[in-house]
Enzyme design. Structure first.
Site, short mmCIF file in Angstrom:
data_model
loop_
_atom_site.label_atom_id
_atom_site.label_comp_id
_atom_site.label_asym_id
_atom_site.label_seq_id
_atom_site.Cartn_x
_atom_site.Cartn_y
_atom_site.Cartn_z
N GLU A 81 0.82 -1.21 0.00
CA GLU A 81 0.00 0.00 0.00
C GLU A 81 0.86 1.27 0.00
OE1 GLU A 81 -3.05 0.42 -0.50
OE2 GLU A 81 -4.11 -1.42 0.01
N GLU A 121 -4.10 -10.46 -0.20
CA GLU A 121 -4.93 -10.36 1.01
C GLU A 121 -6.35 -10.67 0.59
OE1 GLU A 121 -4.54 -6.61 3.16
OE2 GLU A 121 -2.39 -6.57 2.75
C1 IPT Z 1 -5.09 -3.67 3.67
C2 IPT Z 1 -3.69 -3.55 4.21
O1 IPT Z 1 -2.77 -3.94 3.24
C3 IPT Z 1 -3.48 -4.35 5.44
O2 IPT Z 1 -2.28 -3.93 6.02
C4 IPT Z 1 -4.62 -4.20 6.38
O3 IPT Z 1 -4.72 -2.87 6.78
C5 IPT Z 1 -5.88 -4.59 5.70
O4 IPT Z 1 -6.09 -3.77 4.60
C6 IPT Z 1 -7.09 -4.44 6.57
O5 IPT Z 1 -6.95 -5.01 7.82
S1 IPT Z 1 -5.38 -2.20 2.77
C7 IPT Z 1 -7.09 -1.95 2.55
C8 IPT Z 1 -7.27 -0.59 1.94
C9 IPT Z 1 -7.71 -2.92 1.67
#
Ligand code: IPT
Length: 962
Positions: free
Chosen positions: A413, A489
């Site tokens: 990010e 993710e």
């Molecule tokens: C995403 C991040 O990469 C991760 O660090 C964490 O914050 C997660 O979200 C949520 O828990 S970024 C998000 C804008 C999808």
């Protein structure tokens, strides 16, 4: 302001000064002085509050406190932790940071051992957050940034025989903080080990192991670049003191994979030291649009792992790291993304040894710039180029010799920009043997895999088909279309959930381009705290008075802060099981076993079966399955079983380890399948039906039950008092209900948490009792009608409840069913249904049919922020018992069940687990259905088939006092 020290480095973009070039992390037999332990410590409020002369060896620090190294000082009672996700906790004014810049002054002495070799001495810091300067015996060695990457200084000239004094000044905030906006607690200090390393004359400064595997021929090629002369021995391969550069070719080697992490023990011998090296032969490529290892396309069953311990923060013991690895292996996880920084090297060594693919990520995130439209984002500002490249170099150099490292990740990010492109380019030239990953490059221009986060199922499927919308630049578009896809993710494991895992996995298994993903995330970062009366709870954002924070968004892991697996981890284990056992093939006469491993056959597994009638075992045995190659399947006849009479018969087949693996004992279950072969016989209608009879005190009796004659409310069954039986639509919102599309707001707006009931009619007849009700919130004209038909055969009480919404329903329902309470002496739940764990309609994979028994306490899942939990699905019957008797609840055919010592309202109001205090009643919900769980706290809500729309339902139960 007069300052005795040069402190410009704090706010300067440079990665540091006086540092040594980055190199591989390794241990050798050269002497080392460990510098961990209790240091003297003083907390300064900022750069205007520094101790003059603190670096002087003669400085008297006897009055200073002590602080353990390594540690995060906020978890040692110095200052407070603070949590933000995206927002920087200081103004965006790079590279400046606030004047209020907590600064730790650290001092310790140590004795240089006798016989310390000639050559260089190197001071190594494995992790210091966020910026620091170092003095040895009053000589300034340099300064550094890059919290989670090692920094080394040449200590040779400052070292002296006997007593040495080390002084380190650590600043919480620095220009480096702009590159470290990861979603986690802001913690500071020397949080990883510190060592003085001897680098004797004739030592090896650095080396790079290249161990390639040719899957076609089975040959391995080994070549080790060294910075100085050395010999390489790998006895198993017949190499003795050979030229490391080789290349040495071996006709047959066993490759390294996460499934079979074969390591060859070797040694580099130089004049000045011997260095053990562990070699894993493998080849990783992106080829034909697929990410392959050793010629085989991977299916990543991954998790994102932050380093976390609820007591010590980002300082982890070796045991804790091992525990993570073992837990992951035991739950069928095969990959880790080290979000969003490189972990301790020890963790990678464990991944090499036990077998986990690693996406090794640079310590980089600038997410908070998104909030200003990415204005000023360091990723696209040349003045930050060196700092960003430096970070990448230090990660790649440190970790290049780990066979577990599958890909390099530029960070997380951080928007896009030329600095990221430069990092990718440097990485590829330094290590062409590994693909480069970065998610934020939306066009995938400088990466080797197409990576996204939280794409919903529909979009993921589109990408699987290769039909995603084109990017603007046709050449970039063509590049991206040729790339494999991973979800770096997905499935946000915050609180109860994540839901929808099975549906993602089906997509991954269907479309070769979809090579799996990494659940967000491994562990809840709750901080262990105690109430005044000594009960432990886990704190989250806002609990330390932070003016800006993101609440419990920091608690979104598959394991609770104390590493207890949450139901989400058990669900994930089942969903990603590497062997699948299915039924319904060959007209239901066969079991289908499929080996879903990428590399390993099934010789290490044994299969067992058992059959149960209404949960009673009626047969079991070994299930003979031939050894299946990866991807192979077999159809095998069902075991012979005795005839089944009037019972529900289930057949279960499990695959378990035939012998112990380094990560689990023999018998450890890997996979299972279950089918109901014979359905339960339909429940008989009550043979005779008693009339409802008026009794004393405005009571009606019906067989064993007493009702309030006026309201038709059930009061007792067989002397067991039943409280407040009513229609219930409300659940204490989960994090997934509250965030994202915020369905819980719609529930609250619809008044589902404040229904009032109007009794329309009570009819006591010769057939029993019929009570018609209408439940609705104040101010609304939508309602739910519930008609309760009560009957009894004299022994049991039967309920046929017909529930139907009325009017325009503005939202799906959280749940639909009845709630009531029982005396507090009820303490045990025995049930026959799905279990043993919590399950909701889209988190049911891990639950299997059986008989289970839990205490009321054990029915609860203590999510860090209390919320709906503990539901048991498809319960055929449950016995709620205690010292004085109990209640049987039979389902016709089944229901969802929660049993707890507090109400949904109390669960909803609680902020921490310790806010939940058992009352004098046990609260029971018996539901026809629940709304799905989904993963809307970050990602999609429940899939349409898992939404609970308002529509007519029937609840049929038998109640009997015990
Ligand atoms: C995403 C991040 O990469 C991760 O660090 C964490 O914050 C997660 O979200 C949520 O828990 S970024 C998000 C804008 C999808």
């Amino acid at each position: 302001m007069h300052q005795p020290y040069e402190t410009r480095y704090v706010e300067d973009r440079s990665p540091g000064s006086g540092r040594l070039a980055p190199r591989a992390a390794f241990r050798s037999d050269a002497p080392v002085v460990g510098l961990d332990g209790a240091w003297r410590f003083r907390a300064a409020t900022g750069l205007g509050d520094l101790t003059a002369g603190f670096e002087d060896p003669a400085f008297d620090d006897a009055a200073w406190d002590r602080l353990p190294v390594p540690s995060c000082w906020q978890l040692q009672g110095v200052g407070s932790p603070a949590y933000t996700n995206v927002t920087y906790p200081f103004p965006l004014d790079p590279p400046r940071v606030p004047d209020e810049n907590p600064t730790g002054e650290y001092r310790r002495d140590f004795t240089l051992p006798d016989g310390w070799p000639a050559g260089r001495g190197v001071l190594r810091f494995d992790g210091v957050d966020s910026c620091f300067a170092v003095w040895l015996n009053g000589v300034r060695l340099g300064d550094g940034k890059g919290s989670r990457i090692p920094t080394e200084f040449d200590a040779t000239d400052a070292l002296r025989p006997g007593r040495n004094v080390l002084a380190v000044r650590v600043h919480q905030w620095s220009a480096g903080s702009y590159l470290e906006d990861q979603d986690m607690w802001w913690l500071s200090g020397i949080f990883r080990p510190v060592q003085l390393l001897s680098r004797p004359e004739g030592c090896v400064e650095d080396f790079f192991v290249h161990a390639d595997y040719d899957h076609v021929s089975g040959a391995g090629t080994l070549s080790v670049d060294t910075t100085g002369p050395a010999g390489l021995s790998v006895p198993e391969l017949g190499l003795v003191d050979a030229d490391p550069a080789g290349p040495h070719t071996f006709a047959h080697v066993e490759p390294w994979t996460a499934e079979q992490p074969r390591l060859y023990e070797g040694e580099l011998t130089a004049a000045g030291e011997r260095i053990p090296v562990r070699i894993g032969f493998r080849r990783v490529v992106v080829e034909d649009g697929l990410l392959k290892a050793n010629g085989c396309a991977l299916l990543l069953r991954g998790v994102n792992r932050h380093e976390w311990d609820p007591e010590t923060g980002r300082t982890l013991s070796y045991e804790t790291m091992l525990r993570d690895v073992l837990l992951m292996k035991r739950h069928n996880i095969n990959a880790v993304r080290t979000s969003h920084y490189p972990p301790s090297s020890d963790f990678l060594a464990l991944c090499d040894e036990y077998g986990l693919w690693v996406v090794d990520e640079c310590d980089l995130e600038t997410h908070g710039f998104e909030q200003v439209g990415w204005r000023g984002n360091p990723s696209d500002d040349e003045r930050w180029r060196e700092a960003m490249l430096d970070r990448m170099r230090r990660v790649v150099e440190r970790d290049k010799n780990h066979p577990s490292v599958l890909m390099w990740s530029l960070g997380n990010e951080s928007g896009s920009g030329d600095n990221l492109a430069a990092m990718a380019e440097w990485t590829r030239s330094r290590d062409p043997s590994r693909p480069v990953h970065y998610e934020g490059d939306r066009d995938s221009g400088y990466v080797d895999v197409y990576s996204r986060m939280y794409a919903d199922h529909a979009e993921t499927e589109l990408i699987g088909r290769g039909e995603e919308p084109p990017t603007r630049d046709p050449s970039l578009d063509a590049h991206r279309r040729g790339l494999p896809f991973i979800l770096c993710e997905y499935a946000h494991a915050m609180g109860n959930g994540p839901g929808g895992l099975s549906e993602y996995q089906r997509l991954f298994e269907t479309y070769p381009r979809l090579q799996g993903g990494f659940v967000w995330e491994w562990i809840d970062h709750g901080i262990a705290r105690r109430t005044a009366d000594g009960r432990v709870f886990h704190a989250y954002g806002g609990d330390f008075g932070e003016p800006v924070h993101d609440g419990n968004f920091v608690a979104d892991g598959l394991v609770l802060p104390d590493r207890t697996p949450s139901p989400g981890l058990l669900e994930y284990k089942k969903v990603v099981e590497p062997v699948t056992i299915g039924f319904g093939v060959d007209g239901g006469k066969c079991v289908e076993v499929r080996n879903g491993h990428d590399f390993r056959d099934t010789a290490h597994l044994r299969f067992r079966w058992w059959a149960e009638d209404d949960g009673e075992r009626v047969g079991d045995g070994v299930f003979d399955v031939p050894v299946l190659a990866p991807g192979e399947r077999a159809h095998l006849p069902l075991p012979e079983l005795p005839p089944c009479k009037d019972a529900e018969r289930a057949l279960t087949v499990v695959a378990e380890l035939a012998a112990a693996e380094p990560w689990a004992p023999a018998g450890h279950e890997i996979a299972w399948g279950q089918t109901v072969i014979a359905p339960a016989a339909p429940a008989p209608e009550p043979g005779r039906v008693l009339p409802a009879v008026s009794g004393r005190g405005g009571r009606l009796t019906l067989g064993p039950a007493a009702f309030d004659a006026h309201h038709g409310r059930l009061l007792a069954v067989g002397g067991l008092d039943v409280g407040a039986l009513r229609l219930d639509l409300w659940r204490a919102p989960t994090d997934n209900d509250l965030l994202g599309d915020r369905v819980a707001d719609r529930w609250r707006a619809a008044g589902l948490h404040r229904l009032t009931t109007k009794v329309l009619d009570v009819a006591a007849t010769g057939e029993g009792l019929t009570v018609r009700t209408r439940a609705a919130p104040a101010g609304a004209d939508h309602a739910v009608r519930a008609t309760y038909h009560w009957r009894s055969d004299g022994r049991s009480l039967r309920l046929d409840a017909d529930i139907a919404p009325e009017g325009e329903w503005p939202c799906p329902l959280p749940r639909i069913g009845i709630g009531f309470s029982l005396p507090g002496w009820i303490d045990t739940v025995d049930w026959y249904g799905l279990g043993p764990g919590e399950a909701y309609r889209d988190t049911t994979a891990a639950a299997r049919l059986g008989r289970y028994r839990h205490t009321v306490e054990a029915m609860q899942t203590p999510y860090v922020r209390p919320q709906e939990n503990g539901n048991r699905r498809a319960v055929r019957r449950a016995l709620l018992t205690g010292a004085r008797g109990g209640l049987l609840i039979g389902g016709l055919p089944s229901y969802d069940l929660t049993v707890r010592r507090w109400t949904s309202a109390e669960l909803d109001a609680a902020r921490h687990t310790t806010d939940l205090v058992p009352g004098d009643r046990v609260h029971v919900n018996v539901d026809v259905a629940h709304h799905g769980i989904g993963t809307a706290s970050c990602g999609p809500g429940p899939l349409p088939q898992h939404a609970l729309g308002a529509g007519p339902v029937a609840l049929r139960l038998v109640l009997r006092a015990l």
